[in-house]
Design a protein around this motif. Structure first.
Motif, PDB file in Angstrom:
ATOM      1  N   UNK A   1       0.840  -1.200   0.000  1.00 20.94           N
ATOM      2  CA  UNK A   1       0.000   0.000   0.000  1.00 20.94           C
ATOM      3  C   UNK A   1       0.878   1.254   0.000  1.00 20.94           C
ATOM      4  N   UNK A   2       1.932   1.255   0.795  1.00 22.35           N
ATOM      5  CA  UNK A   2       2.828   2.414   0.818  1.00 22.35           C
ATOM      6  C   UNK A   2       3.561   2.583  -0.510  1.00 22.35           C
ATOM      7  N   UNK A   3       3.883   1.485  -1.174  1.00 21.61           N
ATOM      8  CA  UNK A   3       4.481   1.602  -2.501  1.00 21.61           C
ATOM      9  C   UNK A   3       3.543   2.321  -3.458  1.00 21.61           C
ATOM     10  N   UNK A   4       2.263   1.987  -3.396  1.00 21.03           N
ATOM     11  CA  UNK A   4       1.303   2.651  -4.269  1.00 21.03           C
ATOM     12  C   UNK A   4       1.170   4.130  -3.917  1.00 21.03           C
ATOM     13  N   UNK A   5       1.259   4.454  -2.633  1.00 20.39           N
ATOM     14  CA  UNK A   5       1.096   5.843  -2.194  1.00 20.39           C
ATOM     15  C   UNK A   5       2.408   6.621  -2.238  1.00 20.39           C
ATOM     16  N   UNK A   6       3.486   6.026  -2.746  1.00 19.89           N
ATOM     17  CA  UNK A   6       4.808   6.666  -2.773  1.00 19.89           C
ATOM     18  C   UNK A   6       5.238   7.067  -1.362  1.00 19.89           C
ATOM     19  N   UNK A   7       4.875   6.221  -0.408  1.00 17.75           N
ATOM     20  CA  UNK A   7       5.198   6.504   0.983  1.00 17.75           C
ATOM     21  C   UNK A   7       6.455   5.787   1.429  1.00 17.75           C
ATOM     22  N   UNK A   8       6.753   5.921   2.703  1.00 19.34           N
ATOM     23  CA  UNK A   8       7.938   5.295   3.285  1.00 19.34           C
ATOM     24  C   UNK A   8       7.570   4.624   4.604  1.00 19.34           C
ATOM     25  N   UNK A   9       8.363   3.644   4.994  1.00 19.36           N
ATOM     26  CA  UNK A   9       8.162   2.957   6.275  1.00 19.36           C
ATOM     27  C   UNK A   9       9.509   2.812   6.951  1.00 19.36           C
ATOM     28  N   UNK A  10       9.611   3.248   8.201  1.00 17.05           N
ATOM     29  CA  UNK A  10      10.819   3.025   8.992  1.00 17.05           C
ATOM     30  C   UNK A  10      10.444   2.259  10.250  1.00 17.05           C
TER      31      UNK A  10
END
Length: 561
Positions: free
Chosen positions: A487-496
């Motif tokens: 989902x974050x890949x689709x939203x161009x987001x990041x996860x740490x």
């Protein structure tokens, strides 16, 4: 050393043909007494002097043209061929002009060839895959930039075996150099990081100047070499294609099928066993029936959750290449998620806390998918935190450049889509941190056992569990963080991820802000946040304490997801 310009033989013959009859006539005239000998001698000397002057003039003009041509041959400047030298007679001026024109044409052609060679070198170095060219002795003749980066700059003019010690590749190169057909070999380089390559070896031929067989090794020819026909040299081109990602993808696909089969086979086996028991020994045992039916319900529920997560993951991957264009109020969605999970948290006496500043901008996203992200993270925190502790959800405005975010791609411009969530209010002070890289961060922090550093890079893999038995006992499918990642890949987001064993973990999601002009978080605890009160999803006032201190010595990972 300049060569002397000698008169051509036809000119010498013409001068002799003019002098000999004249000298013969003078001799006959003297013999017949018709001409005095002194006058005849003077006439002969004058004739010879005129012939010599003519030859000397030719010699001078030829030397001037020769010097001019030699000067052009040693110069690479077009200005050197601007015109014939001063004093050149008109009869030879046209020749000098023609020589200068030939020099300029040659320079232009040489420049075009030089530019073409430079372009070829640039294209050769710009190739993404490593490429090496070997001669008949297996010496590396050329290597592009990728090959030099892989094997080092000293790979050129050395045997291929000094850089690549894979027997299969060396045998393929030798076979091609002996006249064999193209070969394809797959091999692995174990250091510095294990990488898989597909090596393609193809034959190649080119014309090379033929060396003088009379010269010894290392000896050079003096002067201009004699023209010899070129020879055909046999070479081999070695191209290396990095297939590491493809092989890992194949392995992950195989692991996924094996894990999915295992996850489904276990509850199915339990169901079949209990059904046989209910149809046999427990047919007339109501107490056993109730107990077995409860277990069967749990196993069926587990399969249902697994199938639902697999379907959800499949739908997310299907749309992963299409960025969302809606607008989502993160705080509102978090309030809904916390309200839905409060009963689950209350069973373990866990307090859910939400900290957020005032006037946060909405984010670009899909409301349902972001709700799923927040629900997965908060649900995991409830499962793995210790009883009688807090799970803190902190929302803040962040600079995406710190996590590698450079802005939304074209077509996903912030604020372009219509969706839920308020836009920028009138009269608000809006400032864009670092031009278009503003993001909204959502951090979910628990106080559980923590995660060892070795597990962090694999947490978002499908079916990967740090403690498989505990995860299954809590009803986990092993797909929650994989869903978050896609989902974050689709939203161009990041996860740490920050974690310390024995202290807890913090999962932080970064989402692009929907407005390019957003204000910074209010300093000093202004707005929602430190020490303030806000209404929770059920309308009760919930005191929000200060954010707990960051985990000491916490590990970070998965920052590029």
């Amino acid at each position: 050393m300049r060569l002397k310009a000698l008169p051509p033989t036809p000119l010498l013959i013409a001068v002799l043909l003019m002098l000999l009859p004249l000298l013969g006539v003078l001799a006959l005239a003297v013999e017949a007494g018709a001409l005095h000998g002194g006058l005849a001698l003077a006439a002969a000397v004058a004739a010879l002097a005129g012939a010599g002057l003519a030859l000397r003039t030719y010699r001078r003009d030829a030397d001037a043209i020769t010097d001019y041509a030699a000067q052009l041959a040693e110069s690479d400047e077009p200005s050197a061929s601007g015109g014939p030298p001063a004093g050149t007679p008109s009869a030879l001026r046209a020749l000098a002009v023609t020589i200068g024109r030939l020099h300029r044409v040659g320079l232009r052609r040489a420049e075009r060839v030089r530019m073409q060679l430079d372009a070829n070198d640039s294209m050769f170095d710009a190739l993404h895959d490593p490429l090496l060219l070997m001669d008949a002795e297996r010496q590396v003749v050329r290597a592009n930039l990728a090959a030099r980066a892989l094997f080092g700059d000293k790979v050129v003019e050395r045997d291929l075996a000094s850089a690549l010690r894979t027997p299969a590749v060396l045998e393929a190169v030798d076979a091609v150099l002996r006249g064999g057909a193209s070969r394809v070999v797959e091999f692995t380089l174990p250091v510095p990081v294990e990488r898989s390559f597909e090596a393609q070896v193809k034959p190649f031929q080119r014309l090379e100047p033929q060396p003088d067989p009379t010269l010894l090794d290392g000896e050079e020819e003096d002067g201009e070499p004699a023209p010899r026909p070129p020879i055909v040299a046999r070479l081999a081109i070695l191209t290396l294609h990095d297939v590491t990602a493809a092989r890992r993808s194949e392995q992950m696909r195989a692991d996924f099928i094996a894990n999915a089969s295992h996850e489904l086979r276990t509850p199915l086996s339990s169901l079949l066993g209990f059904i046989e028991t209910l149809r046999g020994p427990a047919r007339d045992d109501p107490e056993a029936q109730d107990r077995f039916l409860a277990i069967m319900h749990d196993q069926a529920s587990r399969m249902t959750r697994l199938v639902n997560d697999l379907l959800s993951l499949s739908r997310i991957e299907l749309d992963e290449h299409m960025p969302p264009n809606g607008r989502v109020d993160v705080v509102e969605e978090l309030e809904n998620v916390i309200a839905a999970l409060e009963l689950k948290a209350a069973e373990r006496r866990i307090r859910l806390r939400l900290e957020a500043p005032d006037d946060l901008p909405p984010v670009v996203g899909d409301e349902d998918q972001l709700t799923q992200v927040f629900q997965n993270l908060v649900s995991n925190a409830i499962k793995y935190t210790r009883a009688d502790t807090d799970v803190t959800v902190t929302v803040a405005l962040a600079d995406g450049a710190a996590v590698g975010f450079t802005g939304l791609p074209p077509g996903a411009t912030a604020g372009s889509g219509a969706g839920p969530g308020p836009g920028p209010g009138p009269g608000k002070d809006r400032r864009a941190p670092r031009g278009g890289t503003a993001m909204v961060s959502v951090s979910v922090r628990d106080h559980g056992d923590g995660i060892a550093r070795t597990h962090l890079p694999r947490l978002t893999e499908r079916f990967y569990r740090v403690d498989a038995a505990r995860s299954r006992a809590m009803g986990g499918t092993g797909l929650g963080l994989a869903i978050v990642k896609h989902i974050l890949n689709r939203h161009r987001g990041r996860l740490t991820i920050e974690s310390e064993v024995g202290a807890g973990s913090a999962f932080t999601v970064y989402l692009p802000a929907a407005s390019e002009a957003v204000s910074s978080s209010p300093p000093g605890g202004e707005g929602r946040g430190e020490g303030d009160k806000r209404q929770d999803a059920r309308g009760r006032a919930a005191a929000l304490p200060p954010h707990p201190n960051p985990l000491p010595g916490g590990e970070r990972g998965l920052g590029g997801l």
